[in-house]
Design a protein around this motif. Sequence first.
Motif, mmCIF file in Angstrom:
data_model
loop_
_atom_site.group_PDB
_atom_site.id
_atom_site.type_symbol
_atom_site.label_atom_id
_atom_site.label_comp_id
_atom_site.label_asym_id
_atom_site.label_seq_id
_atom_site.Cartn_x
_atom_site.Cartn_y
_atom_site.Cartn_z
ATOM 1 N N TYR A 34 -15.419 21.542 18.402
ATOM 2 C CA TYR A 34 -15.440 20.803 17.308
ATOM 3 C C TYR A 34 -14.162 19.820 17.071
ATOM 4 O O TYR A 34 -14.370 18.438 17.152
ATOM 5 C CB TYR A 34 -15.613 21.407 15.916
ATOM 6 N N LEU A 35 -13.257 20.376 17.074
ATOM 7 C CA LEU A 35 -11.718 19.504 17.272
ATOM 8 C C LEU A 35 -11.782 18.471 18.309
ATOM 9 O O LEU A 35 -11.440 17.615 17.905
ATOM 10 C CB LEU A 35 -10.822 20.576 17.013
ATOM 11 N N LYS A 38 -13.949 15.698 17.607
ATOM 12 C CA LYS A 38 -13.633 14.883 16.854
ATOM 13 C C LYS A 38 -12.359 13.769 17.239
ATOM 14 O O LYS A 38 -12.419 12.711 16.952
ATOM 15 C CB LYS A 38 -13.014 15.555 15.326
ATOM 16 N N ASN A 61 -9.832 14.143 8.587
ATOM 17 C CA ASN A 61 -11.384 13.746 8.581
ATOM 18 C C ASN A 61 -11.966 15.170 8.560
ATOM 19 O O ASN A 61 -12.906 15.416 7.460
ATOM 20 C CB ASN A 61 -11.679 13.164 9.679
ATOM 21 N N ILE A 62 -11.500 16.233 9.084
ATOM 22 C CA ILE A 62 -12.205 17.410 8.993
ATOM 23 C C ILE A 62 -12.096 18.135 7.601
ATOM 24 O O ILE A 62 -12.861 18.641 6.949
ATOM 25 C CB ILE A 62 -11.919 18.580 10.147
ATOM 26 N N ASP A 65 -14.032 16.403 5.010
ATOM 27 C CA ASP A 65 -15.384 17.009 5.095
ATOM 28 C C ASP A 65 -15.709 18.117 4.441
ATOM 29 O O ASP A 65 -16.594 18.301 3.597
ATOM 30 C CB ASP A 65 -16.105 16.857 6.625
#
Length: 105
Positions: A34-35, A38, A61-62, A65
């Motif tokens: 996931y990282l 992104k 950003n993560i 969110d």
Amino acid sequence: MSSSNSVTVQILDKEYSIICPPEERSNLVSAARYLDGKMREIRSSGKVIGADRIAVMAALNITHDLLHNQERPEATGTGVNREQVRDLLERVDQALADDQDSNKG
């Protein structure tokens, strides 16, 4: 912990070995993917240059969110809590520090 508890993940074309309990392996691999996604999004935008800056922007950003989703009651039950995020961030910080130390020598 022994090296059998080490997981190697690839983030933005670099490999990181992270010590992880066996029961958390799949979660760690998923988080790394996931990282990586992104960070690749941010890099491809062309607005941010440098792996460190890309990593910080991805983390912001993560986190944004995550915090935004925690404010919405229907978003609960995602299986992610602040403790898990803190733990993963500590692991990433340690891996980055280890990587910088190994590049100095």
